[in-house]
Scaffold this motif. Structure first.
Motif, PDB file in Angstrom:
ATOM      1  N   THR A   5       0.828  -1.211   0.000  1.00 18.84           N
ATOM      2  CA  THR A   5       0.000   0.000   0.000  1.00 18.84           C
ATOM      3  C   THR A   5       0.857   1.255   0.000  1.00 18.84           C
ATOM      4  O   THR A   5       2.010   1.239   0.447  1.00 18.84           O
ATOM      5  N   GLU A   6       0.270   2.324  -0.496  1.00 19.94           N
ATOM      6  CA  GLU A   6       0.962   3.613  -0.494  1.00 19.94           C
ATOM      7  C   GLU A   6       1.146   4.113   0.937  1.00 19.94           C
ATOM      8  O   GLU A   6       2.182   4.686   1.286  1.00 19.94           O
TER       9      GLU A   6
ATOM     10  N   ARG B 267      -0.207   1.589 -10.291  1.00 16.25           N
ATOM     11  CA  ARG B 267      -0.051   2.246  -8.988  1.00 16.25           C
ATOM     12  C   ARG B 267      -1.159   3.271  -8.750  1.00 16.25           C
ATOM     13  O   ARG B 267      -1.367   4.171  -9.560  1.00 16.25           O
ATOM     14  N   GLY B 268      -1.873   3.106  -7.662  1.00 18.29           N
ATOM     15  CA  GLY B 268      -2.927   4.039  -7.287  1.00 18.29           C
ATOM     16  C   GLY B 268      -4.284   3.761  -7.906  1.00 18.29           C
ATOM     17  O   GLY B 268      -5.259   4.432  -7.575  1.00 18.29           O
ATOM     18  N   ARG B 269      -4.365   2.760  -8.776  1.00 22.93           N
ATOM     19  CA  ARG B 269      -5.642   2.511  -9.456  1.00 22.93           C
ATOM     20  C   ARG B 269      -6.700   1.953  -8.512  1.00 22.93           C
ATOM     21  O   ARG B 269      -7.870   2.318  -8.581  1.00 22.93           O
ATOM     22  N   TYR B 270      -6.311   1.033  -7.628  1.00 23.10           N
ATOM     23  CA  TYR B 270      -7.283   0.352  -6.774  1.00 23.10           C
ATOM     24  C   TYR B 270      -7.198   0.832  -5.324  1.00 23.10           C
ATOM     25  O   TYR B 270      -6.108   1.037  -4.784  1.00 23.10           O
ATOM     26  N   VAL B 271      -8.363   0.986  -4.725  1.00 26.86           N
ATOM     27  CA  VAL B 271      -8.451   1.439  -3.330  1.00 26.86           C
ATOM     28  C   VAL B 271      -9.192   0.387  -2.513  1.00 26.86           C
ATOM     29  O   VAL B 271     -10.253  -0.108  -2.924  1.00 26.86           O
TER      30      VAL B 271
ATOM     31  N   ARG C  69     -16.116   2.696   9.407  1.00 22.16           N
ATOM     32  CA  ARG C  69     -16.877   1.973   8.392  1.00 22.16           C
ATOM     33  C   ARG C  69     -16.229   2.035   7.004  1.00 22.16           C
ATOM     34  O   ARG C  69     -16.617   1.284   6.105  1.00 22.16           O
ATOM     35  N   ASP C  70     -15.241   2.927   6.852  1.00 23.71           N
ATOM     36  CA  ASP C  70     -14.586   3.068   5.552  1.00 23.71           C
ATOM     37  C   ASP C  70     -13.158   3.568   5.740  1.00 23.71           C
ATOM     38  O   ASP C  70     -12.848   4.731   5.517  1.00 23.71           O
ATOM     39  N   PHE C  71     -12.293   2.643   6.151  1.00 28.14           N
ATOM     40  CA  PHE C  71     -10.871   2.925   6.344  1.00 28.14           C
ATOM     41  C   PHE C  71     -10.179   2.572   5.031  1.00 28.14           C
ATOM     42  O   PHE C  71     -10.171   1.406   4.624  1.00 28.14           O
ATOM     43  N   THR C  72      -9.624   3.555   4.344  1.00 30.29           N
ATOM     44  CA  THR C  72      -9.112   3.315   2.989  1.00 30.29           C
ATOM     45  C   THR C  72      -7.597   3.133   2.945  1.00 30.29           C
ATOM     46  O   THR C  72      -6.852   3.758   3.709  1.00 30.29           O
ATOM     47  N   LEU C  73      -7.159   2.279   2.032  1.00 34.03           N
ATOM     48  CA  LEU C  73      -5.749   2.071   1.729  1.00 34.03           C
ATOM     49  C   LEU C  73      -5.610   2.004   0.211  1.00 34.03           C
ATOM     50  O   LEU C  73      -6.433   1.373  -0.464  1.00 34.03           O
ATOM     51  N   THR C  74      -4.576   2.599  -0.318  1.00 37.05           N
ATOM     52  CA  THR C  74      -4.356   2.643  -1.761  1.00 37.05           C
ATOM     53  C   THR C  74      -3.328   1.585  -2.156  1.00 37.05           C
ATOM     54  O   THR C  74      -2.239   1.523  -1.564  1.00 37.05           O
ATOM     55  N   VAL C  75      -3.665   0.760  -3.144  1.00 38.41           N
ATOM     56  CA  VAL C  75      -2.766  -0.317  -3.568  1.00 38.41           C
ATOM     57  C   VAL C  75      -1.640   0.258  -4.432  1.00 38.41           C
ATOM     58  O   VAL C  75      -1.883   0.933  -5.434  1.00 38.41           O
ATOM     59  N   LYS C  76      -0.420  -0.007  -3.997  1.00 35.21           N
ATOM     60  CA  LYS C  76       0.755   0.426  -4.764  1.00 35.21           C
ATOM     61  C   LYS C  76       1.110  -0.620  -5.817  1.00 35.21           C
ATOM     62  O   LYS C  76       1.297  -0.318  -6.986  1.00 35.21           O
ATOM     63  N   ARG C  77       1.219  -1.873  -5.360  1.00 31.59           N
ATOM     64  CA  ARG C  77       1.569  -2.989  -6.248  1.00 31.59           C
ATOM     65  C   ARG C  77       1.319  -4.289  -5.500  1.00 31.59           C
ATOM     66  O   ARG C  77       1.044  -4.273  -4.293  1.00 31.59           O
ATOM     67  N   THR C  78       1.419  -5.402  -6.197  1.00 29.76           N
ATOM     68  CA  THR C  78       1.389  -6.697  -5.528  1.00 29.76           C
ATOM     69  C   THR C  78       2.792  -7.007  -5.002  1.00 29.76           C
ATOM     70  O   THR C  78       3.778  -6.397  -5.426  1.00 29.76           O
ATOM     71  N   ARG C  79       2.880  -7.941  -4.101  1.00 24.33           N
ATOM     72  CA  ARG C  79       4.185  -8.461  -3.706  1.00 24.33           C
ATOM     73  C   ARG C  79       4.744  -9.294  -4.864  1.00 24.33           C
ATOM     74  O   ARG C  79       4.027  -9.626  -5.807  1.00 24.33           O
ATOM     75  N   PRO C  80       6.031  -9.648  -4.832  1.00 25.83           N
ATOM     76  CA  PRO C  80       6.636 -10.389  -5.949  1.00 25.83           C
ATOM     77  C   PRO C  80       5.963 -11.746  -6.176  1.00 25.83           C
ATOM     78  O   PRO C  80       5.338 -12.312  -5.273  1.00 25.83           O
ATOM     79  N   ILE C  81       6.132 -12.269  -7.378  1.00 25.12           N
ATOM     80  CA  ILE C  81       5.518 -13.541  -7.752  1.00 25.12           C
ATOM     81  C   ILE C  81       5.989 -14.675  -6.841  1.00 25.12           C
ATOM     82  O   ILE C  81       5.261 -15.642  -6.617  1.00 25.12           O
TER      83      ILE C  81
END
Length: 410
Positions: A196-197, A256-260, A334-346
């Motif tokens: 996460t960011e 990066r930043g597309r999914y929340v 009820r709405d604690f947000t986190l922004t997805v930076k990337r997945t962890r490595p394969i």
């Protein structure tokens, strides 16, 4: 009698080798690890989610690769009901839990691995614990180089993907496939933790939440792409746990930043009920500082982060908190947000998405269309699914079909 080499003694390879030998072939199973079924031992947190107690169509609906219909023949030939019957016949009683997930009654993945080894020993499979270095096609046969070179009539590749390399899944199968002229699609991690960011998760590292609501939104389209309820874990890099791993499979074209991620820490309580709960706690701890008033409601590691995000002064007396401030806190819970930076490595993914292009494989036999006598099965194929026992189901079904087809091939 056909001489068959099976490369890789994971779920698919053990099933393929045992079935081929059962059908009368002379089978040699190559495994570079000291023990077979090593990756099986860590599936389902060491409990092994064997399959899902459902019909074939439900399995197909849970396949996330672009070619789910490719699996129809394999799944119909060896559906979940047959997988269950197989292991129970091998002396492993099974049970069905939430989400129709099937586990051994013992909760021991080792029992599943041992059942497959027993099946192979009884069928007469020869185990060779040596790393296969090369495989080449030569005069209508296959030469496998491991501890020396040996010729085989057919080869079944079941080396797994590129996830969890410590278990032996180091991507060898992709190299073998390409060297034999078979196409491999782009590889990416699936069922994988998320970075996460925000640094808040690092502050809560090690905190596991069991009853948390999750919604994932696509900031580009504004749509909700996934919802769930269950268990998650905060880590030094972001988030993990069953619910997060499942969500990761739905993050297509991740930038990066597309999914929340939207977390609901109290999903069992509607807004009014949660507000009443806050009012009751605030009345109980009226003379305390705000930072010391939430211990009945939240885990200790979560409190400093929630206090900071709420914008309410940590030292403010609870009896001085305004209705507006309370409503802000309510919305945050009820709405604690986190922004997805990337997945962890394969390497940290449960499964590899992508693999051997199934357009080049016969769905009725798992045989390579370009090179007869070469078969593929399991995670090596571009055919992966969501969590819930579906990936092992694919491994068992494609492995069994590959083994049987190789034994009976002309």
């Amino acid at each position: 009698m056909a001489k068959i080499a099976v490369v890789g003694a994971g779920a698919a390879g053990l099933m393929a080798a045992g079935r081929a030998a059962e059908c009368g072939a002379e089978v040699t199973l190559f495994e570079k690890n000291k023990y077979s079924g090593r990756k099986l031992l860590i599936t389902g947190k060491g409990r092994c989610n064997v399959c899902n107690d459902c019909d074939v169509n439900t399995v197909i609906e849970n396949v996330q690769s672009g070619n789910p219909r490719f699996l129809y023949a394999a799944l119909n030939a060896f559906p979940p009901s047959d997988v269950k019957a197989f292991f129970e016949a091998e002396g492993v009683p099974l049970k069905t839990e939430r989400g129709n997930r099937v586990f051994p009654v013992s909760d021991k993945a080792a029992d599943i691995a041992e059942a497959l080894r027993r099946y192979n020993r009884r069928a007469g499979v020869s185990f060779v614990h040596a790393e296969v270095k090369t495989i080449r096609s030569e005069d209508g046969a296959f030469v496998v180089e491991a501890d020396g070179e040996k010729r085989f009539d057919r080869v079944i590749l079941a080396t797994g993907g590129a996830s969890y390399p410590l278990t032996g899944s180091t991507g060898d199968g992709y190299r073998f496939a390409r060297s034999l002229g078979v196409s491999v699609t782009d590889l990416r991690p699936s069922l994988v933790p998320l970075e996460t960011e925000e640094r808040d998760p690092a502050e809560m590292q090690g905190l596991s939440l069991k009853n948390t609501g999750l919604a994932v939104t696509d900031s580009e389209s504004g749509k909700t792409v996934y919802t769930d309820f269950g268990e998650m874990l905060f880590t030094h890099y972001g988030v993990s746990g069953p619910m997060i791993l499942s969500a990761s499979a739905h993050l297509k074209d991740l930038r990066r930043g597309r999914y929340v991620l939207h977390l609901n820490f109290k999903p069992a309580l509607d807004e009014k009920t949660l507000d009443n709960r806050l009012l009751a706690d605030f009345a109980k701890y009226a003379n305390r500082d705000f930072a010391n008033s939430l211990s009945d409601l939240l885990p200790q590691k979560l409190i400093p982060v929630v206090v900071r995000r709420s914008g309410i002064d940590a030292q403010k007396k609870v009896n001085l908190i305004t209705r507006t401030e309370r409503q802000t806190l309510l919305a945050l819970l009820r709405d604690f947000t986190l922004t997805v930076k990337r997945t962890r490595p394969i390497a940290e993914a449960i499964v590899t998405s992508g693999g051997v292009d199934v357009r080049e494989i016969s769905p009725k036999t798992m045989e390579c269309k370009k090179l007869p006598g070469l078969f593929f099965c399991g995670e090596l194929l571009d055919a992966d699914a969501y969590t819930g026992g579906f990936n092992l189901q694919i491994a068992f079904s494609t492995g069994r079909l590959a083994g049987e087809s190789a034994a009976y091939a002309d």
